[in-house]
Design a protein around this motif. Structure first.
Motif, mmCIF file in Angstrom:
data_model
loop_
_atom_site.group_PDB
_atom_site.id
_atom_site.type_symbol
_atom_site.label_atom_id
_atom_site.label_comp_id
_atom_site.label_asym_id
_atom_site.label_seq_id
_atom_site.Cartn_x
_atom_site.Cartn_y
_atom_site.Cartn_z
ATOM 1 N N TRP A 149 0.847 -1.204 0.000
ATOM 2 C CA TRP A 149 0.000 0.000 0.000
ATOM 3 C C TRP A 149 0.875 1.244 0.000
ATOM 4 C CZ3 TRP A 149 -5.200 -0.025 -0.543
ATOM 5 C CH2 TRP A 149 -5.884 -1.214 -0.273
ATOM 6 N N VAL A 162 3.887 4.324 -13.611
ATOM 7 C CA VAL A 162 3.143 3.097 -13.922
ATOM 8 C C VAL A 162 3.902 2.318 -14.992
ATOM 9 C CG1 VAL A 162 0.957 2.148 -14.715
ATOM 10 C CG2 VAL A 162 0.985 4.242 -13.372
ATOM 11 N N VAL A 176 -3.669 3.582 -1.654
ATOM 12 C CA VAL A 176 -3.703 2.886 -2.937
ATOM 13 C C VAL A 176 -2.729 1.707 -2.902
ATOM 14 C CG1 VAL A 176 -1.958 4.403 -4.000
ATOM 15 C CG2 VAL A 176 -3.632 3.288 -5.434
ATOM 16 N N ARG A 177 -3.118 0.612 -3.521
ATOM 17 C CA ARG A 177 -2.296 -0.614 -3.477
ATOM 18 C C ARG A 177 -1.974 -1.072 -4.898
ATOM 19 N NH1 ARG A 177 -3.338 -6.526 -2.886
ATOM 20 N NH2 ARG A 177 -5.506 -6.124 -3.443
ATOM 21 N N LEU A 178 -0.756 -1.573 -5.076
ATOM 22 C CA LEU A 178 -0.397 -2.166 -6.370
ATOM 23 C C LEU A 178 -0.878 -3.617 -6.363
ATOM 24 C CD1 LEU A 178 0.923 -2.252 -9.107
ATOM 25 C CD2 LEU A 178 3.138 -2.550 -8.022
ATOM 26 N N THR A 181 1.229 -6.046 -11.819
ATOM 27 C CA THR A 181 1.929 -5.369 -12.915
ATOM 28 C C THR A 181 2.617 -6.424 -13.766
ATOM 29 O OG1 THR A 181 3.558 -3.695 -13.548
ATOM 30 C CG2 THR A 181 3.977 -4.853 -11.471
ATOM 31 N N LEU A 188 -4.119 -1.075 -10.109
ATOM 32 C CA LEU A 188 -4.063 -0.496 -8.767
ATOM 33 C C LEU A 188 -5.394 -0.707 -8.083
ATOM 34 C CD1 LEU A 188 -2.431 3.027 -9.342
ATOM 35 C CD2 LEU A 188 -1.414 1.138 -8.081
ATOM 36 N N GLU A 189 -5.374 -0.621 -6.765
ATOM 37 C CA GLU A 189 -6.619 -0.598 -6.001
ATOM 38 C C GLU A 189 -6.649 0.723 -5.243
ATOM 39 O OE1 GLU A 189 -7.023 -3.740 -3.171
ATOM 40 O OE2 GLU A 189 -8.796 -2.833 -2.227
ATOM 41 N N VAL A 208 -7.937 0.499 -12.463
ATOM 42 C CA VAL A 208 -7.964 0.869 -11.040
ATOM 43 C C VAL A 208 -9.214 0.269 -10.416
ATOM 44 C CG1 VAL A 208 -8.002 2.739 -9.351
ATOM 45 C CG2 VAL A 208 -6.730 3.029 -11.489
#
Lengths: 379, 199
Positions: A149, A162, A176-178, A181, A188-189, A208
């Motif tokens: 996060w 990104v 926001v969380r990755l 990828t 993302l979240e 997202v």
């Protein structure tokens, strides 16, 4: 304004430890950026200070201590050698088992740490304040790995690179969380807060997740906000974004916006310069199921609001759909081959053909009216 | 056992290590003499001027070196191996002593005894004394890369190899170390320039 500063590279630049092309980039940047030049002066002072550290001679007598210890160790080795043969076999087995257990634990722990470190990630730059990645403050730059996060407090902002397809600015009070990828998907979240995304990749590479819908990039720039209850507002500044759940999709072009709500998913998109009564009526229709509000929506629709009306077609009952069709046809007649019956029956090729025909009307300029409406409704 | 005949720096280094593997105490002594000051300096600065701990760690480094030298296959540079051992022992020792002694602001470096005359002149230098204190106050992870860079004159790649870090992390930590020194000792800029002018 520079897209990128080189503050973390300045020591390596001063030490000649950068590749020639990177060193050339830093040199060019330093020539143009006063902030980085000031930082470089600081780094150079630090280097000069560090170079003044005197080396210290080891005190006499160390060797004698080492030699004595080596002699003691040799004696112990000699004494231990016969004893080793007299160890009880069971004790040796126990020791071996204990050793093996410890070894397995160490290997497992090491593997976990290694895999954790190898997880792919994106570079994060601090813009202001003290953003945190995985609960740790980052300095000028950090790395956001899959599963981690990024959080900003009320005084912090950050920028995420990104992969090689775009960038995301993270506003204060955002979490926001990755999620993922890889070559075919970057995700993302956004749990809460605000982000601005600029993506220059082909459509449907960047997503997202929000608590109430997924924003799928279709080649665009946009702002996405999520409040503490998981409700969202998407505002698109260029290109298109699709807001999706399993049951519903809203296509949002530049200048338009769309609200989302947990349980309901994406609402109906609308242009930001639409009159407030139109937007309020649409919100009641979408999220309060107030069928009477359809009157205000139909009455207030302009030609460009065919965006809203086209999206409403599959979202209302048959009787209401006929009313939407009439208003839509009055604002922008359907192209050849698209019939009233086909549209009322939700014929997909006909709906798509009409959408293609309508898209020319959907070029609009944004105004802040929607922001006020959204805040009045939900904040 | 016969001592090794030495020809050239590199051949001498390899020959000494080979002799150490055979248990040659003279070769051990030679290796110790070659590296002891730098190992001791790293340990001394790592432990904020604590001579007793630095001496203890230096002895431990060479004891471990001698007992494990047969494991040295030459696939890593000897100095990389040596300083990996040194930094690991420093970190281990620091963990043991953490409850007893904290690093940080206000920690006074005692003057080292070795090469007294040379050190006394260095101690008189306001810059050198202040830098010692500032380095002692750095976070250990920053302090280690600074020591390897400025005592061992290691490249970024070599430091990364010794500490098991990426080159980027080394660069970042050095950058932070330099900035920390500059911010703490910015008032010495003039004195530093004077010293540099006077050679």
């Amino acid at each position: 304004m520079f897209a990128r500063h080189y503050k973390k590279h300045l020591s390596a630049y001063a030490h000649g430890a950068l590749a020639p092309e990177e060193a050339a980039r830093v040199a060019a940047h330093l020539a143009a950026c006063a902030a980085c030049r000031a930082e470089f002066e600081e780094v150079k002072l630090g280097i000069r200070l560090a170079e003044s550290l005197p080396s210290v001679a080891a005190p006499a007598g160390l060797w004698e201590g080492i030699e004595a210890a080596l002699a003691r160790e040799s004696n112990r080795e000699r004494e231990r050698a016969p004893q080793a043969k007299t160890l009880f076999p069971s004790r040796r087995r126990a020791l071996t088992a204990a050793f093996a257990t410890v070894l397995v634990a160490l290997v497992a722990g090491g593997a976990w740490l290694y895999l954790r470190a190898q997880r792919p990630g994106w570079e994060v730059a601090r813009v202001e304040g003290a953003p945190r990645v995985a609960s740790s403050r980052i300095d000028e730059r950090g790395r956001l790995r899959v599963g981690e996060w990024l959080e900003t407090d009320s005084a912090s902002r950050a920028e995420i690179a990104v992969a090689n397809i775009g960038e995301v600015e993270v506003e204060p009070n955002t979490r926001v969380r990755l999620v993922e990828t890889r070559l075919t998907e970057h995700r993302l979240e956004l749990e809460r807060g605000t982000l601005h995304a600029r993506i220059w990749a082909p459509p449907r590479l960047f997503f997202v997740n929000t608590p109430s819908a997924v924003a799928a990039d279709l080649g665009c720039a946009y702002t996405l906000e999520v409040d503490d209850k998981g409700r969202g507002l998407l505002h698109v500044t260029s290109g298109y974004v699709a807001l999706e759940t399993e049951a519903r999709e809203s296509i949002v072009p530049a200048g338009a916006a769309c609200m989302t709500e947990p349980g309901a998913g994406p609402g109906t998109p609308f242009f930001e310069d639409a009159p407030e009564p139109f937007v309020e009526a649409l919100a009641r229709l979408d999220f309060e199921h107030d069928r009477a509000s359809l009157d205000a929506v139909l009455a207030g629709a302009r030609v460009k609001d065919t965006l809203t009306l086209w999206h409403l077609l599959p979202r209302v009952g048959v009787e209401e759909r006929a009313r939407v069709y009439e208003r839509l046809a009055a604002l922008a007649p359907p192209p050849d081959g698209v019939t009233r019956e086909g549209v009322i029956g939700l014929d997909r090729p006909m709906l798509d053909a009409w959408k293609t025909n309508l898209e020319g009307n959907w070029l609009g300029e944004s105004t802040p009216a929607i922001r006020r409406v959204w805040r009045n409704l939900w904040r | 056992m016969e001592s090794v005949v030495l020809t050239g720096e590199e051949a001498r280094g390899e020959a000494v290590i080979e002799a150490c593997k055979q248990g040659d105490r003279d070769a051990f002594r030679r290796l110790f003499e070659r590296h002891k000051d730098r190992v001791y300096s790293v340990a001394l600065y790592f432990f904020g001027g604590d001579e007793a701990t630095a001496s203890d760690v230096t002895q431990q480094v060479f004891l471990k070196l001698f007992t494990r030298i047969r494991q040295f296959q030459g696939e890593a540079e000897f100095t990389t191996w040596l300083y990996r051992l040194t930094t690991n022992l420093c970190v281990d020792e620091q963990r043991k002593r953490r409850r007893v002694q904290q690093f940080g602001e206000g920690f006074e470096l005692s003057e080292p005894r070795g090469r007294r005359a040379q050190e006394e002149s260095l101690a008189r230098s306001e810059v050198a004394h202040s830098v010692k204190r500032a380095v002692a106050a750095l976070k250990p992870k920053l302090r280690v890369v600074m020591l390897l860079k400025y005592f061992e004159e290691m490249s970024y790649e070599e430091i990364a190899d010794v500490l098991g870090l990426s080159k980027g992390t080394v660069a970042s930590r050095l950058n932070r170390g330099h900035k920390a020194l500059a911010r703490k000792l910015g008032h010495l800029r003039g004195a530093l320039l004077r010293e540099e002018r006077e050679g």
